[in-house]
Motif scaffolding. Structure first.
Motif, PDB file in Angstrom:
ATOM      1  N   VAL A  29      37.126  39.976  33.616  1.00 44.58           N
ATOM      2  CA  VAL A  29      37.716  40.589  34.802  1.00 44.58           C
ATOM      3  C   VAL A  29      38.112  42.008  34.424  1.00 44.58           C
ATOM      4  CG1 VAL A  29      39.586  40.464  36.493  1.00 44.58           C
ATOM      5  CG2 VAL A  29      38.594  38.339  35.584  1.00 44.58           C
ATOM      6  N   ASN A  30      37.593  42.976  35.156  1.00 45.19           N
ATOM      7  CA  ASN A  30      37.910  44.376  34.870  1.00 45.19           C
ATOM      8  C   ASN A  30      39.096  44.837  35.696  1.00 45.19           C
ATOM      9  OD1 ASN A  30      35.621  44.596  33.157  1.00 45.19           O
ATOM     10  ND2 ASN A  30      34.338  44.846  34.971  1.00 45.19           N
ATOM     11  N   GLU A  31      39.764  45.850  35.186  1.00 46.13           N
ATOM     12  CA  GLU A  31      40.907  46.406  35.894  1.00 46.13           C
ATOM     13  C   GLU A  31      40.509  46.844  37.301  1.00 46.13           C
ATOM     14  OE1 GLU A  31      43.371  49.631  33.979  1.00 46.13           O
ATOM     15  OE2 GLU A  31      43.431  48.018  32.487  1.00 46.13           O
ATOM     16  N   GLY A  32      41.316  46.450  38.282  1.00 49.01           N
ATOM     17  CA  GLY A  32      41.075  46.867  39.663  1.00 49.01           C
ATOM     18  C   GLY A  32      40.122  45.986  40.439  1.00 49.01           C
ATOM     19  N   GLU A  33      39.587  44.964  39.793  1.00 51.96           N
ATOM     20  CA  GLU A  33      38.642  44.093  40.491  1.00 51.96           C
ATOM     21  C   GLU A  33      39.349  42.907  41.162  1.00 51.96           C
ATOM     22  OE1 GLU A  33      34.298  43.917  38.508  1.00 51.96           O
ATOM     23  OE2 GLU A  33      35.818  42.906  37.336  1.00 51.96           O
ATOM     24  N   ILE A  34      38.648  42.333  42.145  1.00 50.60           N
ATOM     25  CA  ILE A  34      38.951  40.983  42.621  1.00 50.60           C
ATOM     26  C   ILE A  34      37.759  40.139  42.196  1.00 50.60           C
ATOM     27  CG2 ILE A  34      39.342  39.470  44.595  1.00 50.60           C
ATOM     28  CD1 ILE A  34      40.422  41.837  46.146  1.00 50.60           C
ATOM     29  N   VAL A  35      37.987  39.169  41.342  1.00 50.49           N
ATOM     30  CA  VAL A  35      36.903  38.317  40.854  1.00 50.49           C
ATOM     31  C   VAL A  35      37.140  36.897  41.352  1.00 50.49           C
ATOM     32  CG1 VAL A  35      35.793  37.355  38.801  1.00 50.49           C
ATOM     33  CG2 VAL A  35      36.456  39.764  38.841  1.00 50.49           C
ATOM     34  N   ALA A  36      36.097  36.301  41.921  1.00 53.59           N
ATOM     35  CA  ALA A  36      36.208  34.945  42.464  1.00 53.59           C
ATOM     36  C   ALA A  36      35.434  33.968  41.591  1.00 53.59           C
ATOM     37  CB  ALA A  36      35.644  34.905  43.884  1.00 53.59           C
ATOM     38  N   LEU A  37      36.026  32.808  41.405  1.00 52.69           N
ATOM     39  CA  LEU A  37      35.351  31.716  40.699  1.00 52.69           C
ATOM     40  C   LEU A  37      35.175  30.585  41.705  1.00 52.69           C
ATOM     41  CD1 LEU A  37      34.441  30.362  37.978  1.00 52.69           C
ATOM     42  CD2 LEU A  37      36.812  29.632  37.704  1.00 52.69           C
ATOM     43  N   ILE A  38      33.914  30.241  41.980  1.00 50.30           N
ATOM     44  CA  ILE A  38      33.679  29.160  42.934  1.00 50.30           C
ATOM     45  C   ILE A  38      32.994  27.999  42.232  1.00 50.30           C
ATOM     46  CG2 ILE A  38      33.583  30.744  44.901  1.00 50.30           C
ATOM     47  CD1 ILE A  38      30.548  30.346  44.953  1.00 50.30           C
ATOM     48  N   GLY A  39      33.042  26.850  42.856  1.00 46.38           N
ATOM     49  CA  GLY A  39      32.425  25.665  42.258  1.00 46.38           C
ATOM     50  C   GLY A  39      32.970  24.414  42.908  1.00 46.38           C
ATOM     51  N   ALA A  40      32.231  23.322  42.728  1.00 48.92           N
ATOM     52  CA  ALA A  40      32.590  22.064  43.367  1.00 48.92           C
ATOM     53  C   ALA A  40      33.849  21.453  42.754  1.00 48.92           C
ATOM     54  CB  ALA A  40      31.424  21.077  43.237  1.00 48.92           C
ATOM     55  N   ASN A  41      34.353  20.398  43.370  1.00 44.96           N
ATOM     56  CA  ASN A  41      35.499  19.649  42.827  1.00 44.96           C
ATOM     57  C   ASN A  41      35.158  19.169  41.426  1.00 44.96           C
ATOM     58  OD1 ASN A  41      35.757  18.499  46.048  1.00 44.96           O
ATOM     59  ND2 ASN A  41      37.500  19.442  45.063  1.00 44.96           N
ATOM     60  N   GLY A  42      36.098  19.350  40.530  1.00 52.87           N
ATOM     61  CA  GLY A  42      35.905  18.834  39.175  1.00 52.87           C
ATOM     62  C   GLY A  42      35.061  19.710  38.272  1.00 52.87           C
ATOM     63  N   ALA A  43      34.664  20.891  38.747  1.00 48.81           N
ATOM     64  CA  ALA A  43      33.806  21.773  37.944  1.00 48.81           C
ATOM     65  C   ALA A  43      34.528  22.330  36.718  1.00 48.81           C
ATOM     66  CB  ALA A  43      33.288  22.920  38.809  1.00 48.81           C
ATOM     67  N   GLY A  44      35.851  22.445  36.825  1.00 46.29           N
ATOM     68  CA  GLY A  44      36.624  22.998  35.706  1.00 46.29           C
ATOM     69  C   GLY A  44      37.332  24.296  36.042  1.00 46.29           C
ATOM     70  N   ASN A 185      45.263  44.672  46.328  1.00 50.32           N
ATOM     71  CA  ASN A 185      44.232  45.246  45.467  1.00 50.32           C
ATOM     72  C   ASN A 185      43.979  46.705  45.841  1.00 50.32           C
ATOM     73  OD1 ASN A 185      40.934  45.674  45.381  1.00 50.32           O
ATOM     74  ND2 ASN A 185      41.797  44.814  43.507  1.00 50.32           N
ATOM     75  N   ARG A 186      43.900  46.962  47.123  1.00 49.95           N
ATOM     76  CA  ARG A 186      43.529  48.295  47.590  1.00 49.95           C
ATOM     77  C   ARG A 186      44.667  49.297  47.403  1.00 49.95           C
ATOM     78  NH1 ARG A 186      43.661  51.016  52.237  1.00 49.95           N
ATOM     79  NH2 ARG A 186      44.923  49.380  53.178  1.00 49.95           N
ATOM     80  N   THR A 187      45.891  48.886  47.757  1.00 53.63           N
ATOM     81  CA  THR A 187      46.992  49.848  47.729  1.00 53.63           C
ATOM     82  C   THR A 187      47.686  49.922  46.374  1.00 53.63           C
ATOM     83  OG1 THR A 187      48.614  48.245  48.514  1.00 53.63           O
ATOM     84  CG2 THR A 187      47.437  49.506  50.194  1.00 53.63           C
ATOM     85  N   GLN A 188      47.709  48.805  45.643  1.00 54.37           N
ATOM     86  CA  GLN A 188      48.426  48.827  44.357  1.00 54.37           C
ATOM     87  C   GLN A 188      47.496  48.693  43.168  1.00 54.37           C
ATOM     88  OE1 GLN A 188      51.871  46.185  44.433  1.00 54.37           O
ATOM     89  NE2 GLN A 188      51.926  46.386  46.652  1.00 54.37           N
ATOM     90  N   GLY A 189      46.215  48.558  43.462  1.00 52.14           N
ATOM     91  CA  GLY A 189      45.255  48.422  42.362  1.00 52.14           C
ATOM     92  C   GLY A 189      45.413  47.128  41.592  1.00 52.14           C
ATOM     93  N   LEU A 190      46.061  46.140  42.199  1.00 51.22           N
ATOM     94  CA  LEU A 190      46.292  44.876  41.499  1.00 51.22           C
ATOM     95  C   LEU A 190      44.967  44.159  41.216  1.00 51.22           C
ATOM     96  CD1 LEU A 190      48.391  42.804  40.454  1.00 51.22           C
ATOM     97  CD2 LEU A 190      48.303  41.743  42.713  1.00 51.22           C
ATOM     98  N   THR A 191      44.819  43.703  39.991  1.00 59.84           N
ATOM     99  CA  THR A 191      43.628  42.958  39.593  1.00 59.84           C
ATOM    100  C   THR A 191      43.857  41.479  39.892  1.00 59.84           C
ATOM    101  OG1 THR A 191      43.378  44.553  37.802  1.00 59.84           O
ATOM    102  CG2 THR A 191      42.043  42.554  37.658  1.00 59.84           C
ATOM    103  N   VAL A 192      42.858  40.852  40.504  1.00 60.21           N
ATOM    104  CA  VAL A 192      43.027  39.466  40.956  1.00 60.21           C
ATOM    105  C   VAL A 192      41.856  38.609  40.476  1.00 60.21           C
ATOM    106  CG1 VAL A 192      43.255  37.965  42.998  1.00 60.21           C
ATOM    107  CG2 VAL A 192      44.221  40.278  43.041  1.00 60.21           C
ATOM    108  N   PHE A 193      42.190  37.442  39.960  1.00 58.84           N
ATOM    109  CA  PHE A 193      41.173  36.456  39.605  1.00 58.84           C
ATOM    110  C   PHE A 193      41.486  35.205  40.406  1.00 58.84           C
ATOM    111  CE2 PHE A 193      39.535  33.475  36.052  1.00 58.84           C
ATOM    112  CZ  PHE A 193      38.275  33.425  36.621  1.00 58.84           C
ATOM    113  N   LEU A 194      40.606  34.838  41.333  1.00 62.03           N
ATOM    114  CA  LEU A 194      40.934  33.701  42.175  1.00 62.03           C
ATOM    115  C   LEU A 194      39.865  32.614  42.149  1.00 62.03           C
ATOM    116  CD1 LEU A 194      40.706  34.174  46.033  1.00 62.03           C
ATOM    117  CD2 LEU A 194      39.583  35.739  44.508  1.00 62.03           C
TER     118      LEU A 194
END
Ligand SMILES: Nc1ncnc2c1ncn2[C@@H]1O[C@H](COP(=O)(O)OP(=O)(O)OP(=O)(O)O)[C@@H](O)[C@H]1O
Ligand SMILES: [Mg+2]
Length: 242
Positions: A29-44, A185-194
């Motif tokens: 995850v890079n600074e300033g990004e929103i990164v999403a992790l998707i996957g089925a139930n139980g994927a980890g 993310n846009r106004t404060q540059g917060l990096t998010v991993f969801l």
């Protein structure tokens, strides 16, 4: 400095007893990004989120935050690196009021910013301000999610981890939550991993995304690329909003 790696997960393996839940996961995850992790139930997905905090601990691989190796760091010290999370199921304190829940999120290192930070949370989620003295457990699901995110923000994180913020919420509330994440993310540059089951919403929001299947990352790309990918569409967007 957008583009610098903030969180770097390399070859991480996590076990529950003898059962391996993560089979060598690489995510960054890079600074300033929103990164999403998707996957089925139980994927980890949740296991990966929790492994970042060292509970459970990675049995192999390496996790680096801001250039510091946190793989074996005690959980409370990891939190002090300014990583905050809204865990799966929200986990607010049900008997405490909205205000007390926010207090619990504030770090002792930042008490001088306390009033300012509470105001920021209320600006982001005006609903919480209206319910300042209400007990957490009596809030609606959407309000509890807002409180969970608000509490995490009180720690002034550099990286915000969100595990299924949209779970069980009505579309209108999901939109409010996603809009708030985009705004932070846009106004404060917060990096998010969801982490999200709502693949469509998450990939629309995200700069980049990863797909996890059975403890492995099987695909990655920009949010746009993954949304357009036929395999992703078939597996996660079928019958979706388009
Ligand atoms: N405390 C635990 N003890 C044993 N096994 C566990 C534990 N927590 C999770 N697991 C197992 O690890 C695997 C990954 O679970 P995890 O909760 O990380 O999946 P997930 O992708 O978050 O799923 P969901 O979308 O349903 O939240 C599953 O097979 C699950 O049963
Ligand atoms: Mg989960």
């Amino acid at each position: 400095m957008a583009g610098t790696t903030l969180l770097d997960i390399k070859g991480v393996e996590t076990y529950y007893g003898n059962i391996r839940a993560l089979n060598g996961v690489d995510v960054n995850v890079n600074e300033g990004e929103i990164v999403a992790l998707i996957g089925a139930n139980g994927a980890g997905k949740s296991t990966l989120m929790m492994t970042i905090f060292g509970a459970p601990r990675a049995r192999a691989g390496k996790i680096t935050f801001s250039g510091t190796d946190i793989t074996q760091m005690p959980t409370h010290e990891i939190a002090r690196m300014r990583i905050a999370q809204s865990p799966e199921g929200r986990r607010i304190f049900p008997r405490m009021t909205v205000m007390e829940n926010l207090q619990m999120g504030a770090s002792l290192d930042n008490l001088k910013y306390y009033d300012e930070d509470v105001e920021k949370v209320f600006t982001l989620f005006p609903r919480l301000k209206e319910r300042i003295a209400q007990r957490g457990g009596t809030l609606s699901g959407g309000e509890q999610q807002m409180l969970s995110i608000g509490r995490a923000l009180m720690a002034r994180p550099k990286l915000l981890l969100l595990d299924e913020p949209s779970l069980g919420l009505a579309p209108l509330i999901v939109k409010q939550i996603f809009d708030a994440i985009r705004e932070l993310n846009r106004t404060q540059g917060l990096t998010v991993f969801l982490v999200e089951q709502n693949a469509f919403g998450a990939l629309k929001l995200a700069t980049r995304g990863y797909v996890m299947v059975n403890g492995n990352v099987t695909m990655s790309g920009t949010g746009k690329e993954l949304l357009a990918n036929p395999e992703v569409r078939a597996a996660y967007l079928e019958g979706g909003h388009h």
